[in-house]
Write an enzyme that holds these catalytic residues in place. Sequence first.
Site, PDB file in Angstrom:
ATOM      1  N   ASN A   7      66.564  26.272   4.750  1.00  0.00           N
ATOM      2  CA  ASN A   7      66.369  24.956   4.135  1.00  0.00           C
ATOM      3  C   ASN A   7      66.879  25.007   2.693  1.00  0.00           C
ATOM      4  OD1 ASN A   7      65.026  22.956   2.493  1.00  0.00           O
ATOM      5  ND2 ASN A   7      63.822  22.445   4.297  1.00  0.00           N
ATOM      6  N   HIS A  10      65.650  22.995  -2.049  1.00  0.00           N
ATOM      7  CA  HIS A  10      65.281  23.408  -3.409  1.00  0.00           C
ATOM      8  C   HIS A  10      66.483  23.595  -4.322  1.00  0.00           C
ATOM      9  CE1 HIS A  10      61.094  23.367  -2.590  1.00  0.00           C
ATOM     10  NE2 HIS A  10      61.332  23.987  -1.447  1.00  0.00           N
ATOM     11  N   ARG A  18      68.049  17.882 -13.728  1.00  0.00           N
ATOM     12  CA  ARG A  18      68.907  17.386 -14.819  1.00  0.00           C
ATOM     13  C   ARG A  18      69.762  16.196 -14.398  1.00  0.00           C
ATOM     14  NH1 ARG A  18      69.402  20.957 -19.344  1.00  0.00           N
ATOM     15  NH2 ARG A  18      67.249  21.570 -19.607  1.00  0.00           N
ATOM     16  N   HIS A  43      66.286  18.017   4.085  1.00  0.00           N
ATOM     17  CA  HIS A  43      65.363  16.891   4.281  1.00  0.00           C
ATOM     18  C   HIS A  43      65.821  15.724   3.409  1.00  0.00           C
ATOM     19  CE1 HIS A  43      60.806  15.598   4.337  1.00  0.00           C
ATOM     20  NE2 HIS A  43      61.614  14.612   4.679  1.00  0.00           N
ATOM     21  N   ARG A  45      64.743  12.780   2.057  1.00  0.00           N
ATOM     22  CA  ARG A  45      63.470  12.061   1.879  1.00  0.00           C
ATOM     23  C   ARG A  45      63.731  10.609   1.507  1.00  0.00           C
ATOM     24  NH1 ARG A  45      58.875  15.853   1.226  1.00  0.00           N
ATOM     25  NH2 ARG A  45      57.684  13.961   0.843  1.00  0.00           N
ATOM     26  N   ARG A  49      64.284  12.556  -3.535  1.00  0.00           N
ATOM     27  CA  ARG A  49      63.918  13.381  -4.685  1.00  0.00           C
ATOM     28  C   ARG A  49      64.777  14.648  -4.814  1.00  0.00           C
ATOM     29  NH1 ARG A  49      58.059  15.738  -2.899  1.00  0.00           N
ATOM     30  NH2 ARG A  49      57.613  13.541  -2.637  1.00  0.00           N
ATOM     31  N   HIS A  50      65.386  15.072  -3.716  1.00  0.00           N
ATOM     32  CA  HIS A  50      66.293  16.226  -3.847  1.00  0.00           C
ATOM     33  C   HIS A  50      67.621  15.962  -3.114  1.00  0.00           C
ATOM     34  CE1 HIS A  50      64.055  17.124  -0.193  1.00  0.00           C
ATOM     35  NE2 HIS A  50      63.019  17.665  -0.809  1.00  0.00           N
ATOM     36  N   GLU A  70      66.151  17.128   8.493  1.00  0.00           N
ATOM     37  CA  GLU A  70      64.707  16.873   8.535  1.00  0.00           C
ATOM     38  C   GLU A  70      64.484  15.457   8.009  1.00  0.00           C
ATOM     39  OE1 GLU A  70      62.619  20.222   6.713  1.00  0.00           O
ATOM     40  OE2 GLU A  70      61.013  18.796   6.266  1.00  0.00           O
ATOM     41  N   THR A 101      56.131  18.821   2.689  1.00  0.00           N
ATOM     42  CA  THR A 101      55.536  18.301   3.925  1.00  0.00           C
ATOM     43  C   THR A 101      54.185  18.995   4.147  1.00  0.00           C
ATOM     44  OG1 THR A 101      57.801  18.237   4.739  1.00  0.00           O
ATOM     45  CG2 THR A 101      56.051  17.820   6.349  1.00  0.00           C
ATOM     46  N   GLU A 150      58.753  22.238  16.421  1.00  0.00           N
ATOM     47  CA  GLU A 150      58.628  23.240  15.359  1.00  0.00           C
ATOM     48  C   GLU A 150      57.153  23.333  15.009  1.00  0.00           C
ATOM     49  OE1 GLU A 150      61.216  22.829  11.940  1.00  0.00           O
ATOM     50  OE2 GLU A 150      59.885  24.061  10.708  1.00  0.00           O
ATOM     51  N   HIS A 190      57.500  26.746   7.632  1.00  0.00           N
ATOM     52  CA  HIS A 190      56.747  26.237   6.488  1.00  0.00           C
ATOM     53  C   HIS A 190      55.902  27.339   5.861  1.00  0.00           C
ATOM     54  CE1 HIS A 190      54.954  23.534   3.645  1.00  0.00           C
ATOM     55  NE2 HIS A 190      55.787  22.605   4.055  1.00  0.00           N
ATOM     56  N   GLY A 191      56.227  27.632   4.621  1.00  0.00           N
ATOM     57  CA  GLY A 191      55.451  28.612   3.857  1.00  0.00           C
ATOM     58  C   GLY A 191      55.746  30.060   4.206  1.00  0.00           C
ATOM     59  N   GLY A 212      62.736  27.977   3.582  1.00  0.00           N
ATOM     60  CA  GLY A 212      63.455  27.470   2.412  1.00  0.00           C
ATOM     61  C   GLY A 212      63.007  28.082   1.103  1.00  0.00           C
ATOM     62  N   HIS A 213      61.798  27.726   0.675  1.00  0.00           N
ATOM     63  CA  HIS A 213      61.369  28.020  -0.683  1.00  0.00           C
ATOM     64  C   HIS A 213      61.439  29.500  -1.035  1.00  0.00           C
ATOM     65  CE1 HIS A 213      58.555  28.535  -4.066  1.00  0.00           C
ATOM     66  NE2 HIS A 213      59.052  27.377  -4.455  1.00  0.00           N
TER      67      HIS A 213
HETATM   68  N1  PXP Z   1      60.159  23.296   8.318  1.00  0.00           N
HETATM   69  C1  PXP Z   1      59.794  22.054   7.935  1.00  0.00           C
HETATM   70  C2  PXP Z   1      59.631  21.014   9.002  1.00  0.00           C
HETATM   71  C3  PXP Z   1      59.597  21.730   6.589  1.00  0.00           C
HETATM   72  O1  PXP Z   1      59.202  20.493   6.228  1.00  0.00           O
HETATM   73  C4  PXP Z   1      59.838  22.722   5.605  1.00  0.00           C
HETATM   74  C5  PXP Z   1      59.715  22.369   4.159  1.00  0.00           C
HETATM   75  O2  PXP Z   1      60.690  21.467   3.801  1.00  0.00           O
HETATM   76  C6  PXP Z   1      60.223  23.989   6.039  1.00  0.00           C
HETATM   77  C7  PXP Z   1      60.355  24.264   7.403  1.00  0.00           C
HETATM   78  C8  PXP Z   1      60.493  25.088   5.075  1.00  0.00           C
HETATM   79  O3  PXP Z   1      59.319  25.381   4.360  1.00  0.00           O
HETATM   80  P1  PXP Z   1      59.380  26.379   3.136  1.00  0.00           P
HETATM   81  O4  PXP Z   1      60.244  25.753   2.092  1.00  0.00           O
HETATM   82  O5  PXP Z   1      57.941  26.502   2.726  1.00  0.00           O
HETATM   83  O6  PXP Z   1      59.963  27.660   3.655  1.00  0.00           O
END
Ligand code: PXP
Length: 241
Positions: A7, A10, A18, A43, A45, A49-50, A70, A101, A150, A190-191, A212-213
């Site tokens: 993802n 970020h 900026r 994503h 949105r 925002r990004h 997404e 999310t 997912e 996620h996470g 992603g993060h």
């Molecule tokens: N999967 C989905 C559906 C998400 O919404 C996100 C966050 O955008 C991720 C995966 C990735 O999550 P993370 O950035 O915490 O790894």
Amino acid sequence: MPLLGVNIDHVATLRQARREYDPDPVKAALICQQAGADSIVAHLREDRRHINDSDVKRLRAELKIRFNLEMSINPKIVGIACRIQPDQATLVPERRQELTTEGGLDVVKNFKRLKSVCRHLSDEGICVSLFIDPIKAQLDAARELVAVIELHTGRYAETKTPVSLRRELKNLENMTAYGIKLGLTVNAGHGLKYHNTLSVAEIPGMHELNIGHSIMAHAMFVGLEAAVKEMVVLARTDKTS
Ligand code: PXP
């Protein structure tokens, strides 16, 4: 061995800090592709925002690996998805105030609306995935609408004690097996971080992890290519070796 979807939201978040042109999320996506990612997730949105409309157009044009958009079920966003034609659309709940999310879609409660959006997108030839909490009732409802889900790994990723960690992992294992039994392709995300991805990657039958993060945070110190390569190794673990 699960696939890895990266993802890139970020990267765009940093650009938007900026309101300038760099760092470019499309350039980042191409580096992830080069480093071995199997798909790119972005994503779009409602508040932009990004990731923005131009990013998704460029991603569609430039990626050779799968593009997983997404998105919420907002009709304007659905219209954009139909025009962009990503390989996959992952439907997520979206609230303006949230940092990211926060939970899975409530497929049971929103069944009718989701049904019409899923049909619309799949009539356009787009593979649809539903981002849901690892709860049986949600899998049962999702199975009526799509072939791909997912599982939200947030509870597993945020848990604090070894006992609850084992409980959340066991639940992910059970729900993955249950989804496969229903005939679903099961992804998760996620996470997920470098220290907690391996256990999820080892779940039998897990198809793809979307992360992603943690990759982008690590990339700040080791570079994006190295950060993706490290995660590819964790995601593609071969439990038989
Ligand atoms: N999967 C989905 C559906 C998400 O919404 C996100 C966050 O955008 C991720 C995966 C990735 O999550 P993370 O950035 O915490 O790894």
